[in-house]
Design a protein around this motif. Structure first.
Motif, PDB file in Angstrom:
ATOM      1  N   ARG A 142       0.853  -1.194   0.000  1.00 32.10           N
ATOM      2  CA  ARG A 142       0.000   0.000   0.000  1.00 32.10           C
ATOM      3  C   ARG A 142       0.891   1.248   0.000  1.00 32.10           C
ATOM      4  NH1 ARG A 142      -1.744   3.003   4.115  1.00 32.10           N
ATOM      5  NH2 ARG A 142      -0.899   1.511   5.677  1.00 32.10           N
ATOM      6  N   VAL A 143       0.577   2.182  -0.891  1.00 33.81           N
ATOM      7  CA  VAL A 143       1.286   3.461  -0.913  1.00 33.81           C
ATOM      8  C   VAL A 143       0.759   4.308   0.238  1.00 33.81           C
ATOM      9  CG1 VAL A 143       1.660   5.603  -2.192  1.00 33.81           C
ATOM     10  CG2 VAL A 143       1.671   3.397  -3.409  1.00 33.81           C
ATOM     11  N   VAL A 144       1.675   4.765   1.127  1.00 38.25           N
ATOM     12  CA  VAL A 144       1.211   5.601   2.241  1.00 38.25           C
ATOM     13  C   VAL A 144       1.485   7.077   1.967  1.00 38.25           C
ATOM     14  CG1 VAL A 144       1.367   3.789   3.984  1.00 38.25           C
ATOM     15  CG2 VAL A 144       3.381   5.180   3.508  1.00 38.25           C
ATOM     16  N   ALA A 145       2.382   7.378   1.028  1.00 43.31           N
ATOM     17  CA  ALA A 145       2.626   8.803   0.699  1.00 43.31           C
ATOM     18  C   ALA A 145       3.351   8.864  -0.642  1.00 43.31           C
ATOM     19  CB  ALA A 145       3.488   9.463   1.776  1.00 43.31           C
ATOM     20  N   ALA A 146       3.077   9.948  -1.372  1.00 43.90           N
ATOM     21  CA  ALA A 146       3.802  10.193  -2.636  1.00 43.90           C
ATOM     22  C   ALA A 146       4.043  11.694  -2.724  1.00 43.90           C
ATOM     23  CB  ALA A 146       2.997   9.706  -3.834  1.00 43.90           C
ATOM     24  N   PHE A 147       5.271  12.072  -3.113  1.00 42.14           N
ATOM     25  CA  PHE A 147       5.592  13.504  -3.170  1.00 42.14           C
ATOM     26  C   PHE A 147       6.791  13.734  -4.084  1.00 42.14           C
ATOM     27  CE2 PHE A 147       9.286  13.111  -0.343  1.00 42.14           C
ATOM     28  CZ  PHE A 147       9.004  11.924   0.344  1.00 42.14           C
ATOM     29  N   LEU A 148       6.923  14.962  -4.562  1.00 43.59           N
ATOM     30  CA  LEU A 148       8.087  15.320  -5.381  1.00 43.59           C
ATOM     31  C   LEU A 148       9.283  15.405  -4.447  1.00 43.59           C
ATOM     32  CD1 LEU A 148       6.684  18.102  -7.766  1.00 43.59           C
ATOM     33  CD2 LEU A 148       7.006  15.650  -8.243  1.00 43.59           C
ATOM     34  N   LEU A 149      10.351  14.677  -4.749  1.00 43.43           N
ATOM     35  CA  LEU A 149      11.513  14.652  -3.849  1.00 43.43           C
ATOM     36  C   LEU A 149      12.093  16.057  -3.701  1.00 43.43           C
ATOM     37  CD1 LEU A 149      13.408  12.859  -2.157  1.00 43.43           C
ATOM     38  CD2 LEU A 149      14.856  12.630  -4.196  1.00 43.43           C
ATOM     39  N   ASP A 150      12.180  16.754  -4.842  1.00 41.07           N
ATOM     40  CA  ASP A 150      12.723  18.118  -4.797  1.00 41.07           C
ATOM     41  C   ASP A 150      11.597  19.092  -4.461  1.00 41.07           C
ATOM     42  OD1 ASP A 150      14.368  20.321  -7.244  1.00 41.07           O
ATOM     43  OD2 ASP A 150      14.108  20.442  -5.054  1.00 41.07           O
ATOM     44  N   GLY A 151      11.538  19.493  -3.214  1.00 41.24           N
ATOM     45  CA  GLY A 151      10.522  20.470  -2.799  1.00 41.24           C
ATOM     46  C   GLY A 151       9.420  19.875  -1.947  1.00 41.24           C
ATOM     47  N   GLY A 152       9.136  18.577  -2.081  1.00 41.86           N
ATOM     48  CA  GLY A 152       8.195  17.926  -1.163  1.00 41.86           C
ATOM     49  C   GLY A 152       6.725  18.048  -1.518  1.00 41.86           C
ATOM     50  N   THR A 153       6.398  18.635  -2.687  1.00 45.78           N
ATOM     51  CA  THR A 153       4.967  18.766  -3.061  1.00 45.78           C
ATOM     52  C   THR A 153       4.265  17.410  -3.023  1.00 45.78           C
ATOM     53  OG1 THR A 153       5.600  20.543  -4.556  1.00 45.78           O
ATOM     54  CG2 THR A 153       3.418  19.567  -4.890  1.00 45.78           C
ATOM     55  N   LYS A 154       3.187  17.329  -2.221  1.00 44.26           N
ATOM     56  CA  LYS A 154       2.451  16.070  -2.100  1.00 44.26           C
ATOM     57  C   LYS A 154       1.706  15.762  -3.403  1.00 44.26           C
ATOM     58  CE  LYS A 154       1.748  15.820   2.956  1.00 44.26           C
ATOM     59  NZ  LYS A 154       3.235  15.810   2.985  1.00 44.26           N
ATOM     60  N   LEU A 155       1.588  14.460  -3.737  1.00 40.35           N
ATOM     61  CA  LEU A 155       0.886  14.040  -4.950  1.00 40.35           C
ATOM     62  C   LEU A 155      -0.268  13.127  -4.571  1.00 40.35           C
ATOM     63  CD1 LEU A 155       3.995  13.237  -7.200  1.00 40.35           C
ATOM     64  CD2 LEU A 155       2.665  15.364  -7.137  1.00 40.35           C
ATOM     65  N   GLU A 156      -1.347  13.226  -5.344  1.00 42.66           N
ATOM     66  CA  GLU A 156      -2.520  12.391  -5.086  1.00 42.66           C
ATOM     67  C   GLU A 156      -2.238  10.947  -5.518  1.00 42.66           C
ATOM     68  OE1 GLU A 156      -7.072  11.759  -6.810  1.00 42.66           O
ATOM     69  OE2 GLU A 156      -5.849  13.451  -7.527  1.00 42.66           O
ATOM     70  N   VAL A 157      -2.731   9.980  -4.691  1.00 43.21           N
ATOM     71  CA  VAL A 157      -2.600   8.561  -5.048  1.00 43.21           C
ATOM     72  C   VAL A 157      -4.008   8.009  -5.232  1.00 43.21           C
ATOM     73  CG1 VAL A 157      -1.712   6.299  -4.348  1.00 43.21           C
ATOM     74  CG2 VAL A 157      -0.516   8.391  -3.639  1.00 43.21           C
ATOM     75  N   LYS A 158      -4.300   7.441  -6.414  1.00 42.23           N
ATOM     76  CA  LYS A 158      -5.626   6.898  -6.688  1.00 42.23           C
ATOM     77  C   LYS A 158      -5.517   5.378  -6.777  1.00 42.23           C
ATOM     78  CE  LYS A 158      -6.687   8.745 -10.687  1.00 42.23           C
ATOM     79  NZ  LYS A 158      -7.301   9.452 -11.868  1.00 42.23           N
ATOM     80  N   SER A 159      -6.594   4.689  -6.370  1.00 45.96           N
ATOM     81  CA  SER A 159      -6.643   3.248  -6.617  1.00 45.96           C
ATOM     82  C   SER A 159      -7.724   3.001  -7.655  1.00 45.96           C
ATOM     83  CB  SER A 159      -7.004   2.505  -5.325  1.00 45.96           C
ATOM     84  OG  SER A 159      -5.835   2.363  -4.573  1.00 45.96           O
ATOM     85  N   GLN A 160      -7.358   2.355  -8.735  1.00 48.14           N
ATOM     86  CA  GLN A 160      -8.330   2.134  -9.826  1.00 48.14           C
ATOM     87  C   GLN A 160      -8.076   0.747 -10.410  1.00 48.14           C
ATOM     88  OE1 GLN A 160      -7.935   5.385 -12.517  1.00 48.14           O
ATOM     89  NE2 GLN A 160      -9.565   4.751 -13.879  1.00 48.14           N
ATOM     90  N   ASP A 161      -9.163  -0.045 -10.526  1.00 48.87           N
ATOM     91  CA  ASP A 161      -9.042  -1.429 -11.063  1.00 48.87           C
ATOM     92  C   ASP A 161      -7.899  -2.177 -10.368  1.00 48.87           C
ATOM     93  OD1 ASP A 161     -10.723  -0.153 -12.855  1.00 48.87           O
ATOM     94  OD2 ASP A 161      -9.065   0.258 -14.261  1.00 48.87           O
TER      95      ASP A 161
END
Ligand code: FHN
Length: 465
Positions: free
Chosen positions: A417-436
């Motif tokens: 399970r992905v618990v977090a996703a973000f741009l390494l440079d700068g830390g901007t959080k990214l949305e994680v979707k679960s689909q199919d």
């Protein structure tokens, strides 16, 4: 001398067997006793974490710089003695012209450090036999034979230690100048032949010089080359490996000390049956890494290792950065070469590229240093590396070269399970979707770094667990 050879012979017989047995279990012999996997991992740890080194090919060949008697000489610059078939007495005259007045070790190490380089490997003696260090074994060295008159390696080693970079050195077994070796043919020195009855003399010469290098510069890696002539055997390599590891048990040695190189591919699944601690692909990045085999690819920044005044075929920064990433994603190290001029300057195009690499590494080095190979078979959008965080979580580093059309990164092979996703440079959080049943990461509309934007993805538990 004879007694020493008998002892060595016996030692080798013992360690030879031990080595083979041990290497079957993926260990190497270590001087007086076998090395456990734990000891080997401890010895290799800094090298595996480093991932990025700088190669330096420097010597008399930088004076002609690819031209001889007014004519351009083909192929790599450090081979000019062979490629132009220059008589030894003629080539030796270059020593009297070698005076690198602009040589500044502190500047070279700073250039490497700012590029994100963690270790430097510099030629101590290339195939031409000229030594960049003071040696009692031959007068054909920078201290005794040039107007410069000073050891070039010791100050570089000291600067490396001052600036926190590992110092390592290259040594060629093949020697176009040493009297115990003779040219391979009328037109070429390569591959040399050993003169009848003089192999032991040359092996003793090498052991003396290698001990001088260990005593004088204390390198962390000895990078052998020129091992291909048929008079040099795997058994010779094993004997030399045991000799050197007894002198310095923490020393790391590449697989070109013996006969395990396998051409330019540099490594194979049999790699662990040969002497040496890591495989050495050259000018190429293996399609996949080899589980359990340490390896490092060495590559030029243009087309030559030694300086050539007319080689302007410089690789782009994008290519060089993506090579670092690609290599790390397969569990390997990248050893990028510079060829300084006879005056002691690293060519400006190399400096510019190293500066740009350093900018990328400053923002994203976490995704390279101390990482392991990608757990995925296919990553069409780029490359992946991974690391186990102190809290036991796994962090994936997704290096996006090409943004997928749909603006999402799908991770079909990831059961965790992905618990977090973000741009390494700068830390901007990214949305994680679960689909199919697939986890997908939504990317920004435009990728901040065209060369490679790194998306960090923290997953629960151990991979696949
Ligand atoms: O012949 C050498 C060559 O000059 C250069 O040093 C490369 C770098 O690894 N090694 C040999 C070719 O495989």
């Amino acid at each position: 001398m004879k007694a020493r050879r008998i002892v060595t012979g016996v030692l080798l017989a013992v360690f030879g067997l031990t080595f083979t047995a041990l290497s079957a279990g993926a260990e190497c012999s270590n001087g007086d006793q076998g090395e456990s996997p734990l000891d080997r991992d401890a010895r290799m740890q800094w090298w595996r974490e480093a991932r990025f080194g700088m190669f330096i090919h420097w010597g008399l060949y930088a004076i002609p710089a690819g031209r001889w008697q007014g004519k351009p000489i083909p192929n790599i610059g450090e081979w000019i003695m062979d490629q132009a078939n220059i008589p030894v007495a003629e080539y030796e005259k270059l020593a009297a012209q070698f005076n690198p007045v602009h040589y500044n070790p502190a500047e070279w190490v700073a250039i490497a450090k700012n590029a994100g380089v963690k270790y430097i490997v510099i030629t101590s003696k290339h195939h031409d036999g000229f030594c960049l260090f003071g040696t009692k074994a031959t007068k054909y060295n920078v201290v005794d034979a040039t107007p410069y008159g000073k050891d070039l390696l010791k100050p570089l080693a000291e600067e490396c230690r001052k600036q926190g970079i590992r110092f390592c050195t290259y040594y060629s077994i093949m020697d176009w100048h040493h009297p115990a070796q003779e040219r391979g043919s009328d037109k070429h020195y390569n591959p040399t032949k050993i003169k009848p009855g003089r192999k032991a003399e040359y092996v003793d010469f090498m052991k003396q010089q290698l001990k001088e290098l260990l005593d004088g510069c204390n390198p962390d890696v000895l990078w052998f080359d020129g091992e291909w002539p048929d008079w040099w055997t795997e058994a010779d390599g094993r004997d030399l490996y045991v000799y050197l590891r007894k002198l310095k048990p923490s020393l790391i040695i590449n697989n070109r000390i013996g006969k395990g190189r396998k051409g330019m591919e540099g490594l194979s699944k049999d790699d662990r049956q040969y002497s040496g601690d890591f495989g050495t692909p050259e000018q190429q990045i293996p399609a996949t890494g080899l589980p359990g085999v340490d390896w490092e690819t060495c590559m030029t920044m243009n087309d030559t290792w030694g300086f050539k005044s007319d080689d302007h075929n410089w690789k782009s920064v994008e290519t060089l950065v993506r090579n670092i990433i690609d290599t790390a994603s397969k569990g390997g190290n990248y050893l990028l070469n510079v060829g300084p001029t006879a005056e002691g300057k690293i060519p400006e195009p190399s400096v510019e590229r190293l500066r740009a690499i350093g900018k990328w590494m400053a923002a994203n080095g976490e995704s390279i240093y101390g990482t392991q190979a990608s757990p995925f078979k296919a990553t069409p959008w780029g490359r992946c590396t991974r690391k186990t965080l102190p809290d036991g979580k796994t962090r994936l580093y997704l290096h996006v070269f090409e943004r997928p059309q749909n603006g999402e990164l799908s991770l079909p092979e990831l059961p965790n399970r992905v618990v977090a996703a973000f741009l390494l440079d700068g830390g901007t959080k990214l949305e994680v979707k679960s689909q199919d049943g697939q986890q997908r990461i939504v990317l920004p509309a435009t990728m901040p770094d065209k060369t490679a934007t790194v998306v960090a993805v923290d997953v629960a538990g151990t991979l696949g667990g």
